[in-house]
Design a protein around this motif. Sequence first.
Motif, short mmCIF file in Angstrom:
data_model
loop_
_atom_site.label_atom_id
_atom_site.label_comp_id
_atom_site.label_asym_id
_atom_site.label_seq_id
_atom_site.Cartn_x
_atom_site.Cartn_y
_atom_site.Cartn_z
N VAL A 82 -1.69 8.65 -1.91
CA VAL A 82 -0.27 8.99 -1.84
C VAL A 82 -0.03 9.58 -0.46
N MET A 83 0.77 8.89 0.34
CA MET A 83 0.92 9.25 1.75
C MET A 83 2.32 9.83 2.01
N PRO A 84 2.39 10.94 2.73
CA PRO A 84 3.71 11.51 3.07
C PRO A 84 4.40 10.68 4.14
N ASP A 85 5.73 10.57 4.02
CA ASP A 85 6.53 9.85 5.01
C ASP A 85 6.98 10.75 6.16
N GLY A 86 6.77 12.06 6.00
CA GLY A 86 7.21 12.99 7.02
C GLY A 86 8.58 13.56 6.80
N ASP A 87 9.28 13.14 5.73
CA ASP A 87 10.63 13.64 5.45
C ASP A 87 10.74 14.12 4.01
N TRP A 88 9.67 14.73 3.50
CA TRP A 88 9.57 15.26 2.14
C TRP A 88 9.34 14.18 1.10
N TYR A 89 9.35 12.92 1.50
CA TYR A 89 9.13 11.85 0.55
C TYR A 89 7.71 11.29 0.69
N TYR A 90 7.31 10.51 -0.31
CA TYR A 90 5.96 9.96 -0.34
C TYR A 90 6.01 8.46 -0.64
N GLN A 91 4.89 7.79 -0.34
CA GLN A 91 4.74 6.38 -0.68
C GLN A 91 3.29 6.14 -1.09
N THR A 92 3.11 5.11 -1.92
CA THR A 92 1.77 4.72 -2.34
C THR A 92 1.81 3.25 -2.72
N HIS A 93 0.61 2.62 -2.79
CA HIS A 93 0.52 1.19 -3.04
C HIS A 93 -0.64 0.91 -4.00
N SER A 94 -0.45 -0.09 -4.83
CA SER A 94 -1.49 -0.53 -5.75
C SER A 94 -1.67 -2.04 -5.58
N TYR A 95 -2.93 -2.50 -5.70
CA TYR A 95 -3.27 -3.89 -5.43
C TYR A 95 -3.96 -4.51 -6.64
N LEU A 96 -3.59 -5.75 -6.93
CA LEU A 96 -4.19 -6.51 -8.04
C LEU A 96 -4.63 -7.87 -7.53
N GLU A 97 -5.93 -8.14 -7.63
CA GLU A 97 -6.45 -9.46 -7.30
C GLU A 97 -6.29 -10.36 -8.53
N TYR A 98 -5.67 -11.53 -8.35
CA TYR A 98 -5.41 -12.38 -9.50
C TYR A 98 -5.34 -13.84 -9.07
N ILE A 99 -5.49 -14.72 -10.06
CA ILE A 99 -5.31 -16.15 -9.87
C ILE A 99 -4.01 -16.54 -10.54
N PRO A 100 -3.03 -17.06 -9.80
CA PRO A 100 -1.72 -17.35 -10.37
C PRO A 100 -1.80 -18.28 -11.58
N SER A 101 -1.02 -17.94 -12.61
CA SER A 101 -0.93 -18.75 -13.82
C SER A 101 0.48 -18.63 -14.37
N SER A 102 1.09 -19.76 -14.68
CA SER A 102 2.47 -19.75 -15.19
C SER A 102 2.58 -19.17 -16.59
N ALA A 103 1.46 -19.11 -17.32
CA ALA A 103 1.50 -18.65 -18.70
C ALA A 103 1.41 -17.13 -18.80
N GLU A 104 1.13 -16.43 -17.69
CA GLU A 104 0.94 -14.98 -17.72
C GLU A 104 2.20 -14.25 -17.26
N LYS A 105 2.39 -13.07 -17.86
CA LYS A 105 3.47 -12.19 -17.45
C LYS A 105 2.85 -10.92 -16.88
N ILE A 106 2.98 -10.73 -15.59
CA ILE A 106 2.36 -9.59 -14.91
C ILE A 106 3.46 -8.63 -14.48
N ALA A 107 3.21 -7.34 -14.71
CA ALA A 107 4.19 -6.32 -14.35
C ALA A 107 3.47 -5.11 -13.79
N CYS A 108 4.19 -4.38 -12.95
CA CYS A 108 3.70 -3.10 -12.41
C CYS A 108 4.48 -1.99 -13.11
N MET A 109 3.76 -1.06 -13.74
CA MET A 109 4.40 0.05 -14.45
C MET A 109 4.24 1.33 -13.63
N VAL A 110 5.33 2.07 -13.47
CA VAL A 110 5.33 3.28 -12.66
C VAL A 110 5.85 4.44 -13.51
#
Length: 243
Positions: free
Chosen positions: A143-171
């Motif tokens: 979790v990295m500070p932006d310098g203005d009291w706010y923060y940012q972070t990133h998450s990564y998922l390695e995957y093989i694309p498939s039309s039958a799957e439903k992928i979501a990011c939950m926060v």
Amino acid sequence: VLTDEDFYQVRACCTFKGPHFEKTEYILTSIFNKNLMMEYNSTRGNWTGFTAYSIEAAKWWNSDPFDALTRKIERKLDLFLNNVLKYNLTTIPTVRLKSVKRPNGEHASTLVCSAYNFYPKQIRMMWMRNGQEVTTDVSYSDVMPDGDWYYQTHSYLEYIPSSAEKIACMVEHLGLSEPMFVVWDPSLPVAQRTRIAVGLCGLVIGFVIAISGIIYYNKKSAAYITVLIGALHLLPTGQRIHL
């Protein structure tokens, strides 16, 4: 500070727990010359002594109804301050989801879930595949500070694309009353679709202009030839014309 050699300190700490930080544990500690003497814990609801003297003092504090009332008021005050922070000093994250192709041309791709401009820094990100949490091929940045009291972070998922799957990011974040779900849409982004549409329109317009120019040129050429033939018919017989 009691004397030049003696130092007494009382410290209060409130720990937030639960999926939405709705639970609190209030801890009050008494320290003398850097030695922990007594501790009050709201989960246990009593004082605990750690030396011979403080053990007897803890018994006295635990039997005092006024002290128990004071601790309850302090905990309610912490809950009130927690709600003030939650609803007035929090900023919910802006979440974006994108796909990054691997440079070596492999079929597998990387989905990147990015959370920006949130406060406070405590945040939880999870990947969901068809409603189930994904625990493999997942990584996270700090979790990295932006310098203005706010923060940012990133998450990564390695995957093989498939039309039958439903992928979501939950926060999950303190400013959210419920988890935020961002579903991955494998179709082209709106900006990219717009650029393609504009390019196609330009191509069609250019094609129409070219065809119109060819038709106009053919018509002008046919009219010129017709006029020239008519002029030749008006010349006397046997007279030549040099073009």
